[in-house]
Design a protein around this motif. Structure first.
Motif, PDB file in Angstrom:
ATOM      1  N   TYR A   1       0.855  -1.190   0.049  1.00 19.74           N
ATOM      2  CA  TYR A   1       0.020   0.041   0.090  1.00 19.74           C
ATOM      3  C   TYR A   1       0.841   1.072  -0.107  1.00 19.74           C
ATOM      4  O   TYR A   1       0.841   2.275  -0.599  1.00 19.74           O
ATOM      5  CB  TYR A   1      -0.771  -0.096   1.309  1.00 19.74           C
ATOM      6  CG  TYR A   1      -1.623   1.297   1.299  1.00 19.74           C
ATOM      7  CD1 TYR A   1      -2.883   1.406   0.794  1.00 19.74           C
ATOM      8  CD2 TYR A   1      -1.300   2.239   2.243  1.00 19.74           C
ATOM      9  CE1 TYR A   1      -3.810   2.284   0.908  1.00 19.74           C
ATOM     10  CE2 TYR A   1      -2.192   3.424   2.272  1.00 19.74           C
ATOM     11  CZ  TYR A   1      -3.303   3.428   1.614  1.00 19.74           C
ATOM     12  OH  TYR A   1      -4.152   4.785   2.048  1.00 19.74           O
ATOM     13  N   TYR A   2       1.981   1.477   0.835  1.00 15.97           N
ATOM     14  CA  TYR A   2       2.625   2.566   1.120  1.00 15.97           C
ATOM     15  C   TYR A   2       3.434   2.551   0.015  1.00 15.97           C
ATOM     16  O   TYR A   2       3.938   3.725  -0.511  1.00 15.97           O
ATOM     17  CB  TYR A   2       3.714   2.618   2.321  1.00 15.97           C
ATOM     18  CG  TYR A   2       2.509   3.075   3.394  1.00 15.97           C
ATOM     19  CD1 TYR A   2       2.027   4.383   3.321  1.00 15.97           C
ATOM     20  CD2 TYR A   2       1.590   2.062   4.405  1.00 15.97           C
ATOM     21  CE1 TYR A   2       1.121   4.741   4.535  1.00 15.97           C
ATOM     22  CE2 TYR A   2       0.940   2.541   5.464  1.00 15.97           C
ATOM     23  CZ  TYR A   2       0.543   3.719   5.419  1.00 15.97           C
ATOM     24  OH  TYR A   2      -0.480   4.135   6.195  1.00 15.97           O
ATOM     25  N   GLU A   3       4.091   1.577  -0.755  1.00 13.85           N
ATOM     26  CA  GLU A   3       4.846   1.740  -1.843  1.00 13.85           C
ATOM     27  C   GLU A   3       3.915   2.393  -3.120  1.00 13.85           C
ATOM     28  O   GLU A   3       4.548   3.202  -3.826  1.00 13.85           O
ATOM     29  CB  GLU A   3       5.349   0.392  -2.451  1.00 13.85           C
ATOM     30  CG  GLU A   3       6.756  -0.155  -1.516  1.00 13.85           C
ATOM     31  CD  GLU A   3       7.808   0.477  -1.536  1.00 13.85           C
ATOM     32  OE1 GLU A   3       7.993   1.531  -2.442  1.00 13.85           O
ATOM     33  OE2 GLU A   3       8.681   0.563  -0.515  1.00 13.85           O
TER      34      GLU A   3
ATOM     35  N   VAL B   1       1.383   4.396  -2.436  1.00 11.85           N
ATOM     36  CA  VAL B   1       1.329   5.989  -2.180  1.00 11.85           C
ATOM     37  C   VAL B   1       2.481   6.689  -2.734  1.00 11.85           C
ATOM     38  O   VAL B   1       2.491   7.506  -3.152  1.00 11.85           O
ATOM     39  CB  VAL B   1       1.321   6.032  -0.679  1.00 11.85           C
ATOM     40  CG1 VAL B   1       1.126   7.492  -0.463  1.00 11.85           C
ATOM     41  CG2 VAL B   1      -0.104   5.368  -0.204  1.00 11.85           C
ATOM     42  N   LYS B   2       3.812   6.070  -2.451  1.00 13.86           N
ATOM     43  CA  LYS B   2       4.863   6.533  -2.981  1.00 13.86           C
ATOM     44  C   LYS B   2       5.225   6.872  -4.159  1.00 13.86           C
ATOM     45  O   LYS B   2       5.593   7.761  -4.652  1.00 13.86           O
ATOM     46  CB  LYS B   2       6.149   5.829  -2.248  1.00 13.86           C
ATOM     47  CG  LYS B   2       6.430   6.029  -0.508  1.00 13.86           C
ATOM     48  CD  LYS B   2       7.454   5.076  -0.246  1.00 13.86           C
ATOM     49  CE  LYS B   2       8.779   4.998  -0.838  1.00 13.86           C
ATOM     50  NZ  LYS B   2       9.698   3.953  -0.114  1.00 13.86           N
TER      51      LYS B   2
ATOM     52  N   ARG C   1       7.839  11.249   1.231  1.00  8.60           N
ATOM     53  CA  ARG C   1       8.421   9.829   0.926  1.00  8.60           C
ATOM     54  C   ARG C   1       9.014   9.392   2.090  1.00  8.60           C
ATOM     55  O   ARG C   1       9.033   8.209   2.820  1.00  8.60           O
ATOM     56  CB  ARG C   1       9.376   9.657  -0.149  1.00  8.60           C
ATOM     57  CG  ARG C   1       8.861  10.009  -1.616  1.00  8.60           C
ATOM     58  CD  ARG C   1       9.447  10.253  -2.711  1.00  8.60           C
ATOM     59  NE  ARG C   1      10.113   8.937  -3.224  1.00  8.60           N
ATOM     60  CZ  ARG C   1       9.501   8.397  -3.984  1.00  8.60           C
ATOM     61  NH1 ARG C   1       8.310   8.727  -4.785  1.00  8.60           N
ATOM     62  NH2 ARG C   1      10.040   7.434  -4.410  1.00  8.60           N
TER      63      ARG C   1
ATOM     64  N   LEU D   1       6.637   8.223   4.601  1.00  6.19           N
ATOM     65  CA  LEU D   1       6.029   7.208   4.427  1.00  6.19           C
ATOM     66  C   LEU D   1       6.722   5.943   4.855  1.00  6.19           C
ATOM     67  O   LEU D   1       6.205   5.028   5.185  1.00  6.19           O
ATOM     68  CB  LEU D   1       5.593   7.098   2.921  1.00  6.19           C
ATOM     69  CG  LEU D   1       4.263   8.208   2.468  1.00  6.19           C
ATOM     70  CD1 LEU D   1       4.058   8.144   1.103  1.00  6.19           C
ATOM     71  CD2 LEU D   1       3.004   7.650   3.376  1.00  6.19           C
ATOM     72  N   ASP D   2       7.959   6.011   4.645  1.00  7.47           N
ATOM     73  CA  ASP D   2       9.044   5.090   4.815  1.00  7.47           C
ATOM     74  C   ASP D   2       9.110   4.943   6.294  1.00  7.47           C
ATOM     75  O   ASP D   2       8.853   3.547   6.939  1.00  7.47           O
ATOM     76  CB  ASP D   2      10.486   5.348   4.527  1.00  7.47           C
ATOM     77  CG  ASP D   2      10.675   5.089   3.033  1.00  7.47           C
ATOM     78  OD1 ASP D   2       9.827   4.423   2.240  1.00  7.47           O
ATOM     79  OD2 ASP D   2      11.520   5.782   2.530  1.00  7.47           O
TER      80      ASP D   2
ATOM     81  N   THR E   1       6.426   5.469   8.166  1.00 11.92           N
ATOM     82  CA  THR E   1       5.020   4.907   8.483  1.00 11.92           C
ATOM     83  C   THR E   1       5.000   3.634   8.382  1.00 11.92           C
ATOM     84  O   THR E   1       4.305   2.726   9.105  1.00 11.92           O
ATOM     85  CB  THR E   1       3.994   5.673   7.768  1.00 11.92           C
ATOM     86  OG1 THR E   1       3.918   6.882   8.014  1.00 11.92           O
ATOM     87  CG2 THR E   1       2.663   5.284   7.836  1.00 11.92           C
ATOM     88  N   MET E   2       5.636   3.310   7.174  1.00  8.48           N
ATOM     89  CA  MET E   2       5.663   1.535   6.972  1.00  8.48           C
ATOM     90  C   MET E   2       6.295   0.628   7.756  1.00  8.48           C
ATOM     91  O   MET E   2       6.092  -0.403   7.955  1.00  8.48           O
ATOM     92  CB  MET E   2       6.559   1.305   5.498  1.00  8.48           C
ATOM     93  CG  MET E   2       5.795   1.681   4.088  1.00  8.48           C
ATOM     94  SD  MET E   2       6.772   1.957   2.881  1.00  8.48           S
ATOM     95  CE  MET E   2       7.218   0.504   2.633  1.00  8.48           C
TER      96      MET E   2
ATOM     97  N   GLN F   1       5.692   0.726  10.883  1.00  7.61           N
ATOM     98  CA  GLN F   1       4.276   0.117  11.798  1.00  7.61           C
ATOM     99  C   GLN F   1       4.747  -0.020  13.057  1.00  7.61           C
ATOM    100  O   GLN F   1       4.694  -1.349  13.470  1.00  7.61           O
ATOM    101  CB  GLN F   1       3.792  -0.967  11.099  1.00  7.61           C
ATOM    102  CG  GLN F   1       3.064  -0.824   9.768  1.00  7.61           C
ATOM    103  CD  GLN F   1       1.697  -0.340  10.204  1.00  7.61           C
ATOM    104  OE1 GLN F   1       0.949  -1.030  11.125  1.00  7.61           O
ATOM    105  NE2 GLN F   1       1.144   0.814   9.543  1.00  7.61           N
TER     106      GLN F   1
END
Ligand SMILES: C[S@@+](CC[C@H](N)C(=O)[O-])C[C@H]1O[C@@H](n2cnc3c(N)ncnc32)[C@H](O)[C@@H]1O
Length: 153
Positions: free
Chosen positions: A69-71, A73-74, A87, A90-91, A93-94, A96
């Motif tokens: 999912y996050y890839e 989004v990126k 970015r 998001l990295d 956030t990934m 988790q």
């Protein structure tokens, strides 16, 4: 003009001396450990007036799809002056973190979210997909939900 008074409280501890017509729960449910999610939904119900609305914005994901999912989004963040910092965010956030820190996240599939809110007597009035990345299941991604109470506790 409605009166608006910002307060900052732990949503798993907060007590309010009043009930509300409208509650927004925006990207907050996934910050509560899975074992406490149903309790959060009950708390939101307790804070609501009969007939109140609850707006939930949430990212719904099976654990094994979080990275994908996050890839995705990126890949949509290729331009603009803030793309680099987004970015990086998001990295982060990934990753988790689930260590109970303020940054911890416990994203769950949409069916789990709906079951938690319905068990707390929130009735689903409207549901819209905000964004599902190409190639991911349609019950995956960012969703808007509107729930209401039917007046009973
Ligand atoms: C992803 S952010 C969303 C913030 C905001 N709703 C928005 O959409 O911009 C999640 C927020 O939940 C807050 N949060 C996490 N656990 C919380 C808790 N137990 N009580 C209150 N806020 C909490 C975090 O501090 C963070 O500000």
């Amino acid at each position: 003009m409605p009166k608006f008074e910002p307060v900052c409280r732990d949503m798993m501890q907060a007590k309010f001396g009043q009930e509300f017509d409208l509650i927004l729960c925006v990207f907050a449910y996934h910050h509560v450990p899975d074992s406490n999610k149903a309790e959060l939904c009950r708390r939101l119900r307790q804070w609501s007036k009969p007939g109140a609305s609850l707006i939930v914005l949430e990212i719904c994901l099976h654990a094994d799809l979080i990275a994908q999912y996050y890839e995705e989004v990126k890949t949509h963040l290729n331009h603009g002056q803030y793309a680099g910092i987004c970015r990086k965010f998001l990295d982060w956030t990934m990753q988790q973190p689930v260590d109970g820190s303020d940054n911890s996240e416990w994203k769950v599939p949409k069916a789990r979210l709906l079951s938690d809110f319905e068990a707390a007597k929130w009735r689903l009035r409207n549901e819209q997909s905000v964004w599902t990345p190409q190639g991911l299941p349609t019950d995956t991604g960012c969703f808007y939900f509107q729930f209401t109470t039917d007046g009973r506790r």
